[in-house]
Write an enzyme that holds these catalytic residues in place. Structure first.
Site, short mmCIF file in Angstrom:
data_model
loop_
_atom_site.label_atom_id
_atom_site.label_comp_id
_atom_site.label_asym_id
_atom_site.label_seq_id
_atom_site.Cartn_x
_atom_site.Cartn_y
_atom_site.Cartn_z
N TYR A 207 50.04 43.69 53.40
CA TYR A 207 48.71 44.12 52.95
C TYR A 207 48.26 45.35 53.75
CZ TYR A 207 43.74 43.70 51.70
OH TYR A 207 42.47 43.94 51.24
N SER B 58 40.57 49.28 51.98
CA SER B 58 40.11 48.20 52.86
C SER B 58 39.86 48.81 54.23
CB SER B 58 41.21 47.14 52.99
OG SER B 58 40.96 46.27 54.06
P1 NAD Z 1 40.22 39.06 43.86
O1 NAD Z 1 41.38 38.19 44.20
O2 NAD Z 1 39.07 38.45 43.14
O3 NAD Z 1 40.66 40.35 43.03
C1 NAD Z 1 41.97 40.82 42.92
C2 NAD Z 1 42.25 41.03 41.45
O4 NAD Z 1 43.52 41.66 41.28
C3 NAD Z 1 42.31 39.69 40.70
O5 NAD Z 1 41.48 39.75 39.56
C4 NAD Z 1 43.77 39.57 40.32
O6 NAD Z 1 43.96 38.86 39.10
C5 NAD Z 1 44.13 41.04 40.17
N1 NAD Z 1 45.58 41.23 40.18
C6 NAD Z 1 46.48 40.68 41.02
N2 NAD Z 1 47.71 41.07 40.69
C7 NAD Z 1 47.59 41.91 39.64
C8 NAD Z 1 48.50 42.65 38.85
N3 NAD Z 1 49.82 42.60 39.10
N4 NAD Z 1 48.03 43.42 37.84
C9 NAD Z 1 46.70 43.48 37.57
N5 NAD Z 1 45.78 42.79 38.29
C10 NAD Z 1 46.23 42.02 39.31
O7 NAD Z 1 39.73 39.66 45.25
P2 NAD Z 1 38.83 40.96 45.53
O8 NAD Z 1 38.30 40.74 46.88
O9 NAD Z 1 37.90 41.22 44.43
O10 NAD Z 1 39.92 42.10 45.64
C11 NAD Z 1 39.85 43.30 44.90
C12 NAD Z 1 40.35 44.44 45.75
O11 NAD Z 1 39.46 44.59 46.87
C13 NAD Z 1 41.75 44.25 46.33
O12 NAD Z 1 42.48 45.46 46.23
C14 NAD Z 1 41.47 43.94 47.78
O13 NAD Z 1 42.51 44.34 48.63
C15 NAD Z 1 40.22 44.76 48.03
N6 NAD Z 1 39.46 44.34 49.20
C16 NAD Z 1 38.80 43.15 49.21
C17 NAD Z 1 38.10 42.78 50.35
C18 NAD Z 1 37.35 41.49 50.43
O14 NAD Z 1 36.90 41.12 51.52
N7 NAD Z 1 37.14 40.76 49.36
C19 NAD Z 1 38.08 43.62 51.46
C20 NAD Z 1 38.77 44.81 51.42
C21 NAD Z 1 39.46 45.17 50.28
#
Ligand code: NAD
Length: 271
Positions: free
Chosen positions: A165, A152
């Site tokens: 986080y 991130s």
């Molecule tokens: P999201 O909530 O759609 O995805 C997160 C996924 O992780 C979900 O599918 C959830 O079911 C899964 N998950 C949670 N706990 C789990 C576990 N114990 N075992 C296996 N899977 C698990 O949101 P996203 O934005 O797609 O996030 C994905 C990644 O991207 C994360 O690591 C997040 O920190 C990172 N990220 C997202 C953003 C953003 O703006 N969306 C920005 C920076 C980083």
């Protein structure tokens, strides 16, 4: 579309929604066999698998495969079992994408120990457990492997009220670099992608609220949130042979968020 992953076996964690789903689909569009990890939601994981298979069909990859693997990445035995199942099914793993991640806001002085443990458990321990299992396999046969972590912008930018986080992503930077250095001479590359604000379920708080979304986007130099597909494209690059000389790096894909946006106009030098 390029075809960089034909015959490659790829595990994407947390792939039932959001960026993980987009990565699974993107790598399938390029011919990869996709192991879709998810923790709870069978329905959404099934939708990811459907989209992966549709991508395989559209690309003409008749032999490409997709399997679902339900496992909590923060738990050691389920992670080891999942990697074991992939190897039993396919004989080999080439790429690990550590994408699973969670967050929860709280004033730091009021935050709960249980939430701290859960967030670090999924975001950082999960990344460690999956990477360790993948590296053990990579070292057991010829050809090395690639790991790409979903970090991130908060790897380097503090995030008040999201302390756990922030810590998890800061730790992910060091995990990425330390593993990259330790295994660089054995054909294993470890990198990370640092997304900014991306339109996914983790950001439901502002995505569908025009005022809140406008506020978020006003801070982004490019003036808009990113799409999951734009992040998936960066994962595809770092996981592919095109990034063969890159290791230990985080590639930020954030519309300029890491460029100190407050300095767009000069305010500190008197002009
Ligand atoms: P999201 O909530 O759609 O995805 C997160 C996924 O992780 C979900 O599918 C959830 O079911 C899964 N998950 C949670 N706990 C789990 C576990 N114990 N075992 C296996 N899977 C698990 O949101 P996203 O934005 O797609 O996030 C994905 C990644 O991207 C994360 O690591 C997040 O920190 C990172 N990220 C997202 C953003 C953003 O703006 N969306 C920005 C920076 C980083």
């Amino acid at each position: 579309m390029q075809q960089r992953f034909i015959g490659k076996n790829i595990l994407v964690t947390g792939a039932s929604t959001g960026i993980g789903r987009a990565i699974a689909v993107r790598l399938a569009q390029e011919g990869g066999n996709i192991a879709v990890n998810y923790s709870r939601n069978d329905v959404e994981a099934g939708k990811t698998a459907e989209r992966v298979r549709a991508a395989h069909d559209a690309g003409g990859y008749a032999n490409a495969k997709c399997n679902l693997h339900k496992a909590d990445v923060s738990q050691e035995q389920p992670v080891n079992d999942m990697i074991g199942e992939i190897l039993a099914n396919w004989g080999r793993l080439d790429v690990l994408i550590n994408n699973a991640g969670i967050q929860k806001p709280a004033a730091s002085h009021e935050s709960l120990t249980a939430d701290f443990d859960r967030i670090l458990g999924v975001n950082l321990r999960g990344c460690y457990l999956c990477s360790r299992a993948a590296i053990r396999h990579f070292l057991s046969r010829e050809g090395g492997g690639a790991i790409v972590n979903n970090s991130s912008v908060h790897e380097i930018i503090p995030k008040p009220k999201y302390l756990s986080y922030s810590i998890s992503k800061g730790g992910m930077e060091n995990l990425t670099k330390s593993l990259a250095l330790e295994y660089a001479d054995r054909g294993i590359r470890v990198n990370a992608v640092g997304p900014g604000a991306i339109v996914t379920p983790i950001n439901m708080a502002w995505i569908d609220d025009p005022v809140a979304r406008g506020e978020v986007e006003s801070h982004i130099p490019m003036g808009r949130a990113g799409e999951a597909e734009e992040i998936a494209a960066v994962f595809a690059f770092l996981a592919s042979g095109e990034a063969s000389y890159i290791t230990g790096q985080t590639l930020f894909a954030c519309g300029g968020l890491t460029l100190y946006p407050e300095f767009r106009v000069a305010w500190s030098s008197g002009e």
